[in-house]
Design a protein around this motif. Structure first.
Motif, PDB file in Angstrom:
ATOM      1  N   ARG A 114      15.607  -1.164  -4.390  1.00 16.52           N
ATOM      2  CA  ARG A 114      15.888  -2.473  -5.245  1.00 16.52           C
ATOM      3  C   ARG A 114      16.700  -2.280  -6.283  1.00 16.52           C
ATOM      4  N   SER A 115      16.889  -0.940  -7.068  1.00 19.44           N
ATOM      5  CA  SER A 115      17.522  -0.689  -8.052  1.00 19.44           C
ATOM      6  C   SER A 115      19.111  -0.317  -7.834  1.00 19.44           C
ATOM      7  N   LEU A 116      19.104   0.315  -6.468  1.00 21.64           N
ATOM      8  CA  LEU A 116      20.460   0.908  -6.209  1.00 21.64           C
ATOM      9  C   LEU A 116      21.271   0.185  -5.307  1.00 21.64           C
ATOM     10  N   THR A 117      20.626  -0.522  -4.222  1.00 18.88           N
ATOM     11  CA  THR A 117      21.402  -1.267  -3.260  1.00 18.88           C
ATOM     12  C   THR A 117      21.102  -2.713  -3.307  1.00 18.88           C
ATOM     13  N   GLY A 118      20.014  -3.182  -4.173  1.00 19.41           N
ATOM     14  CA  GLY A 118      19.675  -4.782  -4.132  1.00 19.41           C
ATOM     15  C   GLY A 118      18.990  -5.429  -2.992  1.00 19.41           C
ATOM     16  N   GLU A 119      18.472  -4.364  -2.172  1.00 23.39           N
ATOM     17  CA  GLU A 119      17.636  -4.477  -0.983  1.00 23.39           C
ATOM     18  C   GLU A 119      16.420  -5.179  -1.346  1.00 23.39           C
ATOM     19  N   ARG A 120      16.084  -6.311  -1.050  1.00 17.82           N
ATOM     20  CA  ARG A 120      14.627  -7.043  -1.656  1.00 17.82           C
ATOM     21  C   ARG A 120      13.449  -6.656  -0.788  1.00 17.82           C
ATOM     22  N   VAL A 121      12.392  -6.251  -1.260  1.00 18.06           N
ATOM     23  CA  VAL A 121      11.299  -5.727  -0.679  1.00 18.06           C
ATOM     24  C   VAL A 121      10.252  -6.599  -0.490  1.00 18.06           C
ATOM     25  N   GLY A 122      10.043  -7.744  -1.257  1.00 16.08           N
ATOM     26  CA  GLY A 122       9.213  -8.890  -1.100  1.00 16.08           C
ATOM     27  C   GLY A 122       7.785  -8.393  -1.343  1.00 16.08           C
ATOM     28  N   PRO A 123       6.996  -9.437  -1.769  1.00  9.76           N
ATOM     29  CA  PRO A 123       5.688  -9.367  -2.303  1.00  9.76           C
ATOM     30  C   PRO A 123       4.529  -8.555  -1.184  1.00  9.76           C
ATOM     31  N   ALA A 124       4.667  -8.975   0.067  1.00  7.97           N
ATOM     32  CA  ALA A 124       3.804  -8.242   0.968  1.00  7.97           C
ATOM     33  C   ALA A 124       3.970  -6.952   1.093  1.00  7.97           C
ATOM     34  N   ARG A 125       5.446  -6.345   1.248  1.00  3.89           N
ATOM     35  CA  ARG A 125       5.660  -5.045   1.335  1.00  3.89           C
ATOM     36  C   ARG A 125       5.394  -4.369   0.021  1.00  3.89           C
ATOM     37  N   TRP A 126       5.598  -4.787  -1.122  1.00  2.00           N
ATOM     38  CA  TRP A 126       5.252  -4.227  -2.426  1.00  2.00           C
ATOM     39  C   TRP A 126       3.768  -3.915  -2.359  1.00  2.00           C
ATOM     40  N   LEU A 127       2.969  -4.974  -1.815  1.00  2.00           N
ATOM     41  CA  LEU A 127       1.594  -4.869  -1.862  1.00  2.00           C
ATOM     42  C   LEU A 127       1.203  -3.493  -0.924  1.00  2.00           C
ATOM     43  N   GLY A 128       1.929  -3.523   0.057  1.00  2.00           N
ATOM     44  CA  GLY A 128       1.597  -2.566   1.330  1.00  2.00           C
ATOM     45  C   GLY A 128       1.823  -1.151   0.760  1.00  2.00           C
ATOM     46  N   ILE A 129       3.139  -1.041  -0.009  1.00  2.00           N
ATOM     47  CA  ILE A 129       3.176   0.245  -0.515  1.00  2.00           C
ATOM     48  C   ILE A 129       2.590   0.707  -1.867  1.00  2.00           C
ATOM     49  N   VAL A 130       2.013  -0.337  -2.629  1.00  2.00           N
ATOM     50  CA  VAL A 130       1.129   0.187  -3.727  1.00  2.00           C
ATOM     51  C   VAL A 130      -0.294   0.686  -3.089  1.00  2.00           C
ATOM     52  N   LEU A 131      -0.697  -0.224  -2.069  1.00  2.00           N
ATOM     53  CA  LEU A 131      -2.115   0.254  -1.438  1.00  2.00           C
ATOM     54  C   LEU A 131      -1.574   1.481  -0.749  1.00  2.00           C
ATOM     55  N   GLY A 132      -0.572   1.972  -0.290  1.00  2.00           N
ATOM     56  CA  GLY A 132      -0.526   3.365   0.453  1.00  2.00           C
ATOM     57  C   GLY A 132      -0.514   4.304  -0.851  1.00  2.00           C
ATOM     58  N   PHE A 133       0.076   3.973  -1.940  1.00  2.00           N
ATOM     59  CA  PHE A 133       0.283   4.759  -3.261  1.00  2.00           C
ATOM     60  C   PHE A 133      -1.286   5.067  -3.607  1.00  2.00           C
ATOM     61  N   ILE A 134      -2.210   3.958  -3.529  1.00  2.00           N
ATOM     62  CA  ILE A 134      -3.450   4.451  -3.993  1.00  2.00           C
ATOM     63  C   ILE A 134      -4.171   5.112  -3.127  1.00  2.00           C
ATOM     64  N   GLY A 135      -4.080   5.133  -1.745  1.00  2.00           N
ATOM     65  CA  GLY A 135      -4.569   5.973  -0.869  1.00  2.00           C
ATOM     66  C   GLY A 135      -4.145   7.480  -1.097  1.00  2.00           C
ATOM     67  N   VAL A 136      -2.726   7.686  -1.430  1.00  2.00           N
ATOM     68  CA  VAL A 136      -2.410   9.043  -1.857  1.00  2.00           C
ATOM     69  C   VAL A 136      -3.076   9.591  -3.007  1.00  2.00           C
ATOM     70  N   LEU A 137      -3.251   8.626  -3.972  1.00  2.00           N
ATOM     71  CA  LEU A 137      -4.028   9.200  -5.274  1.00  2.00           C
ATOM     72  C   LEU A 137      -5.452   9.398  -4.811  1.00  2.00           C
ATOM     73  N   VAL A 138      -6.045   8.601  -4.023  1.00  2.00           N
ATOM     74  CA  VAL A 138      -7.607   8.918  -3.594  1.00  2.00           C
ATOM     75  C   VAL A 138      -7.469  10.313  -2.900  1.00  2.00           C
ATOM     76  N   VAL A 139      -6.695  10.489  -2.063  1.00  2.00           N
ATOM     77  CA  VAL A 139      -6.726  12.036  -1.186  1.00  2.00           C
ATOM     78  C   VAL A 139      -6.688  12.919  -2.121  1.00  2.00           C
ATOM     79  N   LEU A 140      -5.402  13.183  -3.005  1.00  2.00           N
ATOM     80  CA  LEU A 140      -4.948  14.101  -3.983  1.00  2.00           C
ATOM     81  C   LEU A 140      -6.031  14.346  -5.019  1.00  2.00           C
ATOM     82  N   ARG A 141      -6.839  13.352  -5.466  1.00  2.00           N
ATOM     83  CA  ARG A 141      -7.368  13.367  -6.871  1.00  2.00           C
ATOM     84  C   ARG A 141      -6.891  14.093  -7.971  1.00  2.00           C
ATOM     85  N   PRO A 142      -5.647  13.807  -8.669  1.00  2.00           N
ATOM     86  CA  PRO A 142      -5.026  14.626  -9.763  1.00  2.00           C
ATOM     87  C   PRO A 142      -6.258  14.795 -10.738  1.00  2.00           C
ATOM     88  N   GLY A 143      -6.176  15.970 -11.250  1.00  2.00           N
ATOM     89  CA  GLY A 143      -7.373  16.308 -12.154  1.00  2.00           C
ATOM     90  C   GLY A 143      -8.500  16.685 -11.826  1.00  2.00           C
TER      91      GLY A 143
END
Length: 311
Positions: A114-143
């Motif tokens: 988004r910041s370097l090429t102007g490629e639009r991600v869209g709300p649905a993909r943002w939701l999917g990416i954030v959901l995936g990142f939450i999954g990463v945090l659940v698996v790793l459990r920092p702290g």
């Protein structure tokens, strides 16, 4: 820039990361027998002539040099640094933990796209990416008690991979995939030889070598088994490097980056089969979240993208 082909791009990235996950599992399994630099140097000694020969046979008369040498060189440097950071983590943490940490890359890709090429991600993909990142945090459990600082190495690798993906899509889309694969393997060959020579001259302390043999140890002796293993890893690298380069050329980086998540599933399978790594209940929940993120993104049409900057 080539016209987008999202279906083919997704198929290429899924197949490529399947091979990459198996190759990484093989390297982790043999990390006590080889050094990272030996693998880089010997694997690329095989892949470089194979790639160069393939370029000549498949594109007779076409130039071997890239159209945009500086951008291909930058992409290769970023990919080499990514491999170094990721491989450095493999002897220290489980394959599944390394994979999950590495797959913060799609979030970095979306932000950078988004910041370097102007490629639009869209709300649905943002939701999917954030959901995936939450999954990463659940698996790793920092702290948590099981968290290791070494997991930050694959996170660094993820950021470098994201940068290379953006460079591929924005600046190297018109390059032949074999040119990009050759550039990467030339970089790995140079890194392996230079690091090995540096270690011979520096002679690190024995305690450091014992603590980090995969990075600081001497080269292993090579017999038929060892050469067969290197040749097999070289074959996987040729297919993987070409497939990833093509995937990011023909489909939006955010879409391909999200399907990169399938590496995590493959890594968990190899971790269970080869290292008896069994994810607990929370890890399974995190993996399901990551999978749901991929399904969510796949169910939406690819967003339209703005033209990439020239130059």
């Amino acid at each position: 820039m080539r016209p987008a082909q999202p279906v083919l791009g997704v198929a290429l990235i899924v197949g490529s990361v399947f091979l990459m996950s198996f190759g990484d599992a093989v390297i982790k399994y043999n990390s006590a027998s080889f050094t990272a630099w030996q693998i880089f140097a010997l694997r690329s000694t095989i892949t470089v002539p194979v790639l160069a020969g393939s370029m000549v046979l498949l594109g007779p008369g076409e130039p071997l040099l890239p159209k945009r040498l500086r951008w291909v060189a930058l992409r290769s440097v970023l990919m080499v640094l990514m491999w170094i950071a990721y491989y450095a983590a493999l002897p220290l943490i489980s394959l599944s933990a390394a994979a999950v940490a590495f797959y913060t890359a799609p979030l970095f890709i979306a932000l950078l796209a988004r910041s370097l090429t102007g490629e639009r991600v869209g709300p649905a993909r943002w939701l999917g990416i954030v959901l995936g990142f939450i999954g990463v945090l659940v698996v790793l459990r920092p702290g948590g008690d099981s968290f290791s600082p070494a997991v930050l190495l694959p996170v660094l690798a993820a950021f470098l991979y994201a940068l290379s993906a953006i460079v591929t899509r924005a600046k190297c889309a018109d390059e032949r995939p074999l040119v990009l694969a050759l550039g990467l393997n030339l970089g790995l060959l140079a890194a392996g030889l230079l690091a090995s020579a540096g270690l011979m001259l520096a002679s690190p302390a024995e305690g450091l070598v014992v603590a980090h043999p995969f990075l600081l140890g001497p080269w292993a002796s090579m017999g038929a088994r060892e050469w067969a293993l290197i040749a097999f890893l070289a074959l996987l690298m040729v297919i993987f490097a070409t497939g990833v380069a093509m995937a990011y050329q023909i489909a939006p980086a955010a879409l391909i980056g999200t399907f990169d998540y399938t590496y995590v599933v493959f890594a968990v399978v190899w971790g269970y089969v080869l290292f008896a790594e069994r994810p607990d209940g929370l890890a399974v929940v995190g993996l399901l979240l990551i999978g749901a993120a991929g399904v969510l993104v796949a169910s939406r049409p690819a967003p339209r993208t703005q033209p990439a900057p020239a130059g």
